[in-house]
Design a protein around this motif. Structure first.
Motif, PDB file in Angstrom:
ATOM      1  N   THR A  15       6.841 -91.930 -68.450  1.00  0.00           N
ATOM      2  CA  THR A  15       7.718 -92.247 -67.318  1.00  0.00           C
ATOM      3  C   THR A  15       8.555 -91.026 -66.963  1.00  0.00           C
ATOM      4  O   THR A  15       8.702 -90.671 -65.789  1.00  0.00           O
ATOM      5  N   LEU A  16       9.109 -90.362 -67.990  1.00  0.00           N
ATOM      6  CA  LEU A  16       9.906 -89.162 -67.766  1.00  0.00           C
ATOM      7  C   LEU A  16       9.046 -88.037 -67.201  1.00  0.00           C
ATOM      8  O   LEU A  16       9.443 -87.346 -66.260  1.00  0.00           O
ATOM      9  N   PHE A  17       7.851 -87.877 -67.762  1.00  0.00           N
ATOM     10  CA  PHE A  17       6.930 -86.846 -67.288  1.00  0.00           C
ATOM     11  C   PHE A  17       6.615 -87.047 -65.804  1.00  0.00           C
ATOM     12  O   PHE A  17       6.626 -86.098 -65.017  1.00  0.00           O
ATOM     13  N   ASP A 243      12.681 -91.875 -62.490  1.00  0.00           N
ATOM     14  CA  ASP A 243      11.414 -92.104 -61.795  1.00  0.00           C
ATOM     15  C   ASP A 243      11.688 -92.642 -60.391  1.00  0.00           C
ATOM     16  O   ASP A 243      10.997 -92.284 -59.427  1.00  0.00           O
ATOM     17  N   GLU A 244      12.713 -93.490 -60.254  1.00  0.00           N
ATOM     18  CA  GLU A 244      13.082 -94.016 -58.941  1.00  0.00           C
ATOM     19  C   GLU A 244      13.657 -92.907 -58.058  1.00  0.00           C
ATOM     20  O   GLU A 244      13.329 -92.799 -56.874  1.00  0.00           O
ATOM     21  N   GLU A 251      18.304 -86.585 -48.041  1.00  0.00           N
ATOM     22  CA  GLU A 251      19.526 -87.377 -47.896  1.00  0.00           C
ATOM     23  C   GLU A 251      19.465 -88.686 -48.677  1.00  0.00           C
ATOM     24  O   GLU A 251      20.472 -89.150 -49.210  1.00  0.00           O
ATOM     25  N   GLU A 252      18.260 -89.302 -48.735  1.00  0.00           N
ATOM     26  CA  GLU A 252      18.101 -90.546 -49.498  1.00  0.00           C
ATOM     27  C   GLU A 252      18.449 -90.326 -50.959  1.00  0.00           C
ATOM     28  O   GLU A 252      19.131 -91.133 -51.585  1.00  0.00           O
ATOM     29  N   LYS A 253      17.970 -89.211 -51.490  1.00  0.00           N
ATOM     30  CA  LYS A 253      18.229 -88.879 -52.890  1.00  0.00           C
ATOM     31  C   LYS A 253      19.722 -88.661 -53.119  1.00  0.00           C
ATOM     32  O   LYS A 253      20.298 -89.176 -54.085  1.00  0.00           O
TER      33      LYS A 253
END
Length: 364
Positions: A15-17, A243-244, A251-253
């Motif tokens: 997941t982190l990868f 991951d999300e 801008e979303e981030k």
């Protein structure tokens, strides 16, 4: 620069990868979902590139990159070939540093190979397997050195160092924590020991724990205390949330991070931390065609840095025209910086600093 992501099965490695590299590696709720290592690259976050791009309006921006390898989950007995141990150990030998993912979250839907979540037991499981593997390879090397010693006494120093390393490994002390002279450290570097590689422990927490102070989360506090004794670093991160975040742009981030109450993503912090862990810095080049960051070791001379761009630059090195990024931003343009005498002319032995913006002059 190669970094290996390791950990027991089902701790959040893949997941982190995926969050770091957006490589789409399989992630599932069963041990050994990852068999062959997944490999992906991630850009080292560097706001300076965007500032230089505003100044130069280049055709492209090229950040420096880190290669990440998602290595198969390890189980107890790996050094004897249990699980996918032999493959795990072979793949970890190829990386420069280790990101050791430690499960600190509770989730009844995700199994744990030892049923009960205990981050220190998990860390020690992997560290012991690496120590066992190093002891085995060290024994073989010592046997060869003893034979060579009969014909040449110069190998005595090598054997003495190996004895010292072996004694420490048998006490559970990884090679990276053994006090060595400069010469011993250089000799140890040629032994390619798994436990000599620098480590960052990535304490993987749940989304609910994100806004809690790290030392107030009991499992994380135990990891922090363990790492402090070992003189290793810890990064608290939620692989699921990262991951999300990785699915968002621009801008979303920024809005999502603001909503979470954190200044930058854990992945940005991880990449920067790994960069520093390996003693690396970036120098910058800028022009209308490209603004770019280049990775070098701390202590690199100007002529060697020039060789990173092209061997001809090093071979025909004349001088380096250097202005630090902060100074350039203060001046407002390269031309103004030059007019004010802020651009220095440096020779081949100049030690390049992080954030130096350099124009190399060469002749071949």
């Amino acid at each position: 620069m190669k970094l290996g992501i390791v950990g027991l099965p089902n701790v959040g490695k893949s997941t982190l990868f995926n969050a770091i590299t957006k490589a789409g590696a399989e992630s599932a709720n069963y041990p050994f979902c990852t068999i062959e290592p997944n490999i992906g690259v991630a850009a080292v976050p560097d706001e300076r590139l965007h500032k230089l791009a505003e100044m130069y309006q280049p055709e492209k921006i090229t950040p420096t990159m880190i290669e990440f390898t998602d290595i198969a989950g390890l189980v107890r007995g790996a050094s004897r070939g249990e699980g996918l141990g032999n493959k795990f150990l072979a793949h970890i030998r190829e990386v420069d540093a280790i990101v050791h993912v430690v499960r600190c979250f509770e989730d009844t839907n995700i199994t744990h190979v030892d049923e009960v979540i205990n981050p220190i037991r998990d860390i020690e499981t992997i560290n012991l397997e690496l120590i066992f593997s190093d002891l085995e390879s060290l024994e073989r090397r010592m046997d060869r050195t003893r034979k060579a010693l009969k014909g040449d006494k110069k190998y005595q120093l090598d054997l003495d160092l190996m004895e010292k390393i072996k004694e420490n490994l048998e006490k559970g002390i990884p090679a990276r924590n053994i006090l060595c002279t400069e010469d011993e450290a250089r000799m140890m570097g040629q032994m390619f020991l798994l436990t000599s590689k620098p480590v960052i422990y990535a304490a993987n927490i749940s989304e609910d724990d994100l806004l809690i102070e790290s030392d107030q989360i009991p499992r994380v506090k135990r990891v922090l205390d363990y790492a402090q004794k070992e003189q290793s670093q810890v990064l608290v991160i939620s692989a699921k949330v990262e991951d999300e975040i990785a699915q968002l742009d621009g801008e979303e981030k920024k809005a999502f991070l603001k909503e979470l109450g954190i200044p930058e993503s854990g992945l940005d912090r991880l990449v920067k931390r790994c960069y520093r862990l390996l003693g690396l810095i970036s120098f910058l080049t800028a022009g209308p065609k490209e603004v770019r960051a280049w990775t070098i070791k701390q202590g690199t001379k100007a002529s060697q840095a020039a060789g990173k761009i092209h061997t001809d630059f090093e071979r025909g090195f004349i001088r380096a025209e250097v202005v630090h990024f902060d100074t350039l931003m203060e001046a407002g343009s390269y031309l103004v910086a030059k007019e004010k005498g802020m651009v220095r002319s440096e020779g081949r032995d100049y030690i390049v600093k992080d954030g130096d913006v350099i124009l190399f002059r060469f002749n071949v």
